[in-house]
Motif scaffolding. Structure first.
Motif: not given
Length: 393
Positions: A242-257
């Motif tokens: 429906n022209l929307k986009w579905t969240l496939q993955k939440t990526i855990t990247a480098y976390t700032p201090s």
């Protein structure tokens, strides 16, 4: 061409002091600076007043939108001046303001002019194509636009008063419009899916000025998003029917201090207001106060499908610290499994305040990047650079 081999340990932006970051287990990334446009000793045509956007065409020519002169300056891939077009005026091909420039095809540029309240298409030769009015009943001022077949996808945070639905934290961040920007076809990913609470209006308000960045894969089957207040999460989407986009993955990247800090009173804000990154933001006359320690600076898919994500961290937490207005820019590279395989400090900018522009503003077809170098005590420049990943991946 110059090469910078930069160390990856740097000072952390802790509110209560500084500490060395524990990122030494990942390799450093060599940086090759190929072109700098805007140096004081360059010819007059190279000088920039207030660059707000960069694009490149299929030949590698560089287009820089200058908000000060209201012109677009064009350079070849080596930084040699070619031509300019635009200028102040109300006629076709002229501007009253330039708030956005995006490549809309191999030989087409899109501009948003909030002075004329228009979206404007022009060729890369500076020839006027068409213009389309901003819908004042549903104002749309995206910070970034990408193209997906016959539709545009824009990123913004709508700042209309709370009486206009939906409530602020439920408002989508992405909007799908037709190419004339007259019809909104879809919207997706509300702010509250990022995990902030309604009490954190300072963070929500910060997204009005810079909601972050996103990129599409060339086949347009994936979308990667980095929020404007970077806290260690990236979000990857796939298209739906429906022209929307579905969240496939939440990526855990480098976390700032340190990521951000919210102040509870104006007195607390006043005691800290000289520190860069500290802001008071008013939304419908209601103030909120706080400091951002870590911000997005651009996210891009590389040609091999990996992700390059740039982010900035304010150095130091003490307002007496001489380097307190230094923003350190780092990059992290994520592989096809979205695991960090490289992480490096790149360069530093000296700024008075949080930038409202995307600092690593563009990536071309050859995986070259373009930095808006807006140091406060220097002339504004655009720096073309690339990352040497062959030796570390």
């Amino acid at each position: 061409m110059s090469i910078m081999m930069l160390a990856i340990s740097m000072v952390s932006c802790e509110p209560s002091g500084s500490a060395e970051r524990n990122i030494s287990r990942t390799p450093s990334v060599p940086v090759h600076i190929d072109v700098v446009i805007g140096e004081e000793d360059q010819p007059f045509e190279h000088l920039l007043g207030n660059p707000i956007g960069v694009c490149t065409d299929s030949k590698g020519n560089i287009y820089i939108a200058d908000k000060a002169s209201l012109k677009v300056k064009v350079f070849d891939s080596q930084g040699n001046y070619l031509r300019s077009f635009g200028g102040r005026g109300r006629g076709p091909g002229e501007f009253l303001d330039i708030n956005l420039m995006q490549l809309a095809g191999d030989d087409t540029l899109l501009f948003q002019d909030r002075g004329k309240l228009e979206f404007i298409y022009m060729t890369t030769q500076g020839e006027y194509i068409s213009s389309h009015p901003v819908n004042l009943s549903n104002q749309y001022y995206p910070k970034t636009i990408k193209w997906n077949k016959r539709n545009s996808i824009g990123l913004m945070q709508k700042a209309s008063p709370p009486r206009f639905p939906p409530p602020p934290i439920q408002r989508p961040l992405f909007y799908v419009y037709d190419k004339e920007f007259q019809t909104q076809r879809a919207a997706f990913f509300p702010f509250n899916q990022l995990g902030y609470t309604e009490s954190e209006m300072f963070v929500w308000s910060s997204f009005i000025y810079q909601p972050g960045s996103f990129d599409l894969l060339p086949e347009s089957n994936k979308l990667i998003y980095s929020p404007g207040v970077y806290i260690g999460k990236l979000y990857e989407f796939i298209p739906s029917d429906n022209l929307k986009w579905t969240l496939q993955k939440t990526i855990t990247a480098y976390t700032p201090s340190s990521t951000y800090e919210i102040y509870n009173s104006e007195a607390e804000y006043e005691s800290m207001r000289e520190i860069p990154g500290v802001n008071m933001i008013r939304f419908v006359s209601i103030p909120s106060w706080g400091r951002l320690y870590s911000i997005d600076a651009g996210v891009y898919y590389l040609n091999d499908g990996k992700i390059a994500h740039f982010f900035g961290e304010w150095r130091g937490g003490d307002k007496t610290l001489e380097e307190g207005n230094t923003l350190d820019i780092s990059v992290q590279i994520l592989d096809d499994k979205r695991t960090i395989i490289a992480h490096s400090y790149l360069f530093s900018l000296t700024l008075d305040r949080r930038p409202s522009l995307l600092l690593v503003n563009w990536k071309d077809n050859e995986d070259n990047f373009y930095l808006l170098n807006l140091n406060k005590d220097d002339v504004p420049k655009v720096t073309k650079f690339r990352l040497d990943l062959d030796g570390i991946l």
